[in-house]
Design an enzyme around this catalytic site. Structure first.
Site, PDB file in Angstrom:
ATOM      1  N   MET B   1       0.845  -1.212   0.000  1.00  0.00           N
ATOM      2  CA  MET B   1       0.000   0.000   0.000  1.00  0.00           C
ATOM      3  C   MET B   1       0.872   1.250   0.000  1.00  0.00           C
ATOM      4  SD  MET B   1      -3.046  -0.940  -0.265  1.00  0.00           S
ATOM      5  CE  MET B   1      -4.396  -0.088   0.491  1.00  0.00           C
ATOM      6  N   CYS B   2       0.473   2.289   0.637  1.00  0.00           N
ATOM      7  CA  CYS B   2       1.078   3.618   0.616  1.00  0.00           C
ATOM      8  C   CYS B   2       0.627   4.396  -0.616  1.00  0.00           C
ATOM      9  CB  CYS B   2       2.605   3.623   0.648  1.00  0.00           C
ATOM     10  SG  CYS B   2       3.290   2.999   2.180  1.00  0.00           S
ATOM     11  N   GLY B   3       0.356   5.656  -0.415  1.00  0.00           N
ATOM     12  CA  GLY B   3      -0.087   6.507  -1.517  1.00  0.00           C
ATOM     13  C   GLY B   3       0.927   7.601  -1.782  1.00  0.00           C
ATOM     14  N   ARG B  30      -4.876   4.348   1.043  1.00  0.00           N
ATOM     15  CA  ARG B  30      -3.625   3.635   0.779  1.00  0.00           C
ATOM     16  C   ARG B  30      -2.713   3.699   2.004  1.00  0.00           C
ATOM     17  NH1 ARG B  30      -3.240   2.445  -4.706  1.00  0.00           N
ATOM     18  NH2 ARG B  30      -1.126   1.748  -4.325  1.00  0.00           N
ATOM     19  N   ALA B 171       1.289   9.133   1.831  1.00  0.00           N
ATOM     20  CA  ALA B 171       0.459   8.625   2.930  1.00  0.00           C
ATOM     21  C   ALA B 171       0.967   7.224   3.240  1.00  0.00           C
ATOM     22  CB  ALA B 171      -1.002   8.569   2.508  1.00  0.00           C
TER      23      ALA B 171
END
Lengths: 257, 361
Positions: B1-3, B30, B171
């Site tokens: 994930m992570c944005g 995310r 994020a």
């Protein structure tokens, strides 16, 4: 009780939007069409909806996992889709008037996904056939690497409409780990572009018969002329299928039962 | 994930920080609220030629002592032109650390090795002073980050009061290590700012490699090492940027074998020389770059650029888009369209190859 409902989805969080769609379907048994306007990034649209004769029109850019677990509806997207549209699709049709992200058609086990533009990496990963169901992914333009990775069933057709069928396609690692199903690529493929477990097979008359319906249907969906349709039907395709149904057998401990 | 989302005006047009905050907030799913951050380039025009040193200092009774220890090290090599607490709205999140900024000028006698000295000081302060760490040390740029949701971090640091020509943001969804203020992205050193989605599974190898050149990894997360790798390969070793990317996400041997002679020799040399810098694992990375970026055709860029790249087999998403003078790089197209609905072009960059936004002269 309405047959058609329109929602302006601006600023609606994905969870609320999907709950709202489910409520509408519950309250309107005769519903035939839901139009979602200003869609921007909402995930899981169409998730788990089990209903025939329903069209979900999406104007905008839906988020990931569009039409996941869906059974029956037709989804039309006027915009690009994000990752994994058609994830574990069971029945129904997803028409994307644009491009889509990585893992398009992830784990489909039925129904069809038609993409007008290009798809990202690992499209058709883990596609499988289920009882009488055969999933179909048709890609208009190019596909990223690892197309049909670990594919266990179904059909992928990559039309590469923008290029000539005498050209080599650009993607590599085609069908890595494939052990079922078939990938048809309009254009040429070098052996070095294949992933482990994938093989190039002769494209026969029965293969053309197998894909003719989908190419015709695809052209109708996107309003392509007869000229384009005939060009696609009279093109050279490369057929990619598994070397065997259990390509990694040697990597496992022998069955000791 | 992570944005991830970042954008740059190729004409150097200044854009307020609320735009990037709005875009990042749309990627909140995310992340998990355990770390969000932003970096703005061009935000300190009044002190454009000074190093803007952002430091987190523990919000405890020891604050004055910790702060004076930081000042002592800084004053060893130069002067603090101005310093102040970074204005925050502490009704939004708990002020775990006091964010302090120093506008700093290095003594002339260090002119030749100015950037090396800054790196040295950052490493010294981060590894030796308990309760303080520098999270931003470039000129005319600033990182703002905390362990909270994107909108909270933006409100806390009053991002709408800054204007920059380039913004990067992230994020976080921490996986292998805990979420904390220092672990939030971007990671910055001098002009390098890194945001990263994925995991550097080769972290141990890469960490040992940069440590052999004097860098120290203190922030308990893998991404930090990417900033040091860039600093080492690009600024110190002066490798053209294409080769830096080629070292971090090297071409496969089977592809190298098929290259023409000259290219093959270069790729082989890079793979062998920089084996310790090769990054493995899934990643999509966007980097704000240092001044003085060199290209393999001999060109030198004297302004900051933005570049994005993914791992070679594309295990993380990255979308790029253009509109007039703006170039965007993001995890999802929708985040770009939220702040710029009409785009001239949208594309997914090829795995392992860089997409770069450069200033138009």
């Amino acid at each position: 009780m309405s047959k058609e409902v329109t929602i302006d989805t601006s600023g609606i969080y994905y969870k609320e939007l999907n709950e709202q769609i489910n409520e509408i379907i519950k309250d309107n048994p005769d519903l035939e069409r839901i139009t979602l306007n200003n869609v921007l990034g909402q995930r899981f649209i169409g998730n788990g909806i089990s209903k025939n004769n329903l069209t979900i029109v999406i104007n905008g850019i839906p988020g990931g996992d569009l039409a996941m677990f869906m059974k029956g509806p037709r989804v039309e997207v006027y915009g690009n889709a994000d990752h994994a549209p058609g994830n574990t699709l069971d029945e129904g049709k997803v028409i994307i008037h644009g491009s889509s992200g990585d893992a398009t058609g992830h784990s489909m086990r039925g129904g069809s996904v038609y993409v007008q533009g290009s798809v990202g990496y690992r499209s058709g990963i883990h596609m499988k056939e289920y009882k009488g169901k055969t999933p179909v992914l048709v890609i208009g333009e190019t596909a990223g690497d690892f197309l049909g990775e670990y594919m266990a069933g179904g059909i992928i057709i990559n039309l590469n409409i923008q290029s000539e069928d005498t050209e080599f396609v650009k993607n590599s690692m085609l069908g890595t780990g494939i052990h079922g199903g078939v990938i048809y690529i309009r254009g040429k493929v070098n052996e070095s572009q294949l992933g482990v477990a994938a093989d190039i097979k002769e494209f026969k008359k029965e293969d053309l018969e197998k894909i003719t319906y989908y190419i015709e249907d695809y052209c109708n969906e996107f309003n392509y002329s007869d000229e384009i349709k005939n060009k696609l039907l009279n093109s050279n395709y490369t057929k990619i299928a598994p070397i065997s149904s259990r390509p990694f057998k040697k990597l496992y401990t022998p069955d000791i039962r | 994930m992570c944005g991830i989302i970042g954008f740059m005006s190729k004409k150097g047009r200044l854009i307020k920080g609320d735009k990037i905050a709005k875009a990042l907030d749309s990627l909140r799913d995310r992340g998990n609220g355990e770390g969000s951050g932003y970096v703005g380039y061009g935000i300190y025009p009044e002190y454009a030629d000074k190093y803007a040193i952002h430091v987190f200092i523990d919000n405890t009774v020891d604050f004055p002592q910790i702060k004076s220890k930081v000042e002592e090290i800084l004053q060893r090599y130069g002067i603090i032109v101005k310093d102040e607490e970074i204005p925050v709205d502490d009704s939004v999140i708990k002020k775990e650390h006091i964010s302090w900024r120093f506008f700093y000028e290095m003594d002339e006698k260090y002119a030749e090795i100015e950037e090396d000295k800054i790196v040295e000081m950052v490493i010294e302060i981060n590894s030796k002073i308990d309760g303080a760490f520098i999270f931003s040390s470039g000129k005319n740029l600033g990182v703002f980050k905390a362990a909270a949701w994107p909108d909270e971090v933006a409100k806390y640091f009053k991002l709408d009061t800054y204007e920059g020509y380039m913004w990067l943001s992230h994020a976080r969804y921490p996986t292998n290590t805990k979420g904390w203020w220092g672990g939030a992205h971007p990671f910055n050193l001098l002009g390098w700012s890194v945001v990263h989605n994925g995991e550097i599974t080769s972290y141990g190898t890469n960490k040992r490699y940069v440590e052999s050149f004097g860098y120290e990894c203190n922030l308990l997360t893998d991404t930090e090492v990417v900033a040091y790798l860039f600093d080492l390969l690009s600024r110190k070793h002066k490798l053209p940027i294409e080769y830096v990317i080629g070292a971090l996400a090297p071409r496969f041997w089977k592809d190298i074998d098929n290259m023409d002679d000259e290219k093959r020799k270069i790729c082989e040399a890079i793979r062998m020389t920089y084996a310790g810098a090769a990054m493995n694992g899934p990643f999509a990375i966007v980097i704000g770059t240092n001044q003085g970026l060199v290209f393999s055709n001999g060109e030198v860029d004297n302004k900051n650029d933005m570049l994005g790249f993914t791992d070679r087999i594309k295990l993380r998403p990255l979308v790029a888009a253009e509109k007039d003078d703006l170039l965007f790089i993001s995890s999802e197209e929708a985040a770009i369209r939220l702040i710029c609905p009409e785009l001239d072009r949208v594309w997914m960059p090829d795995a392992g190859k860089m997409t770069i936004a450069r200033f138009e002269e």
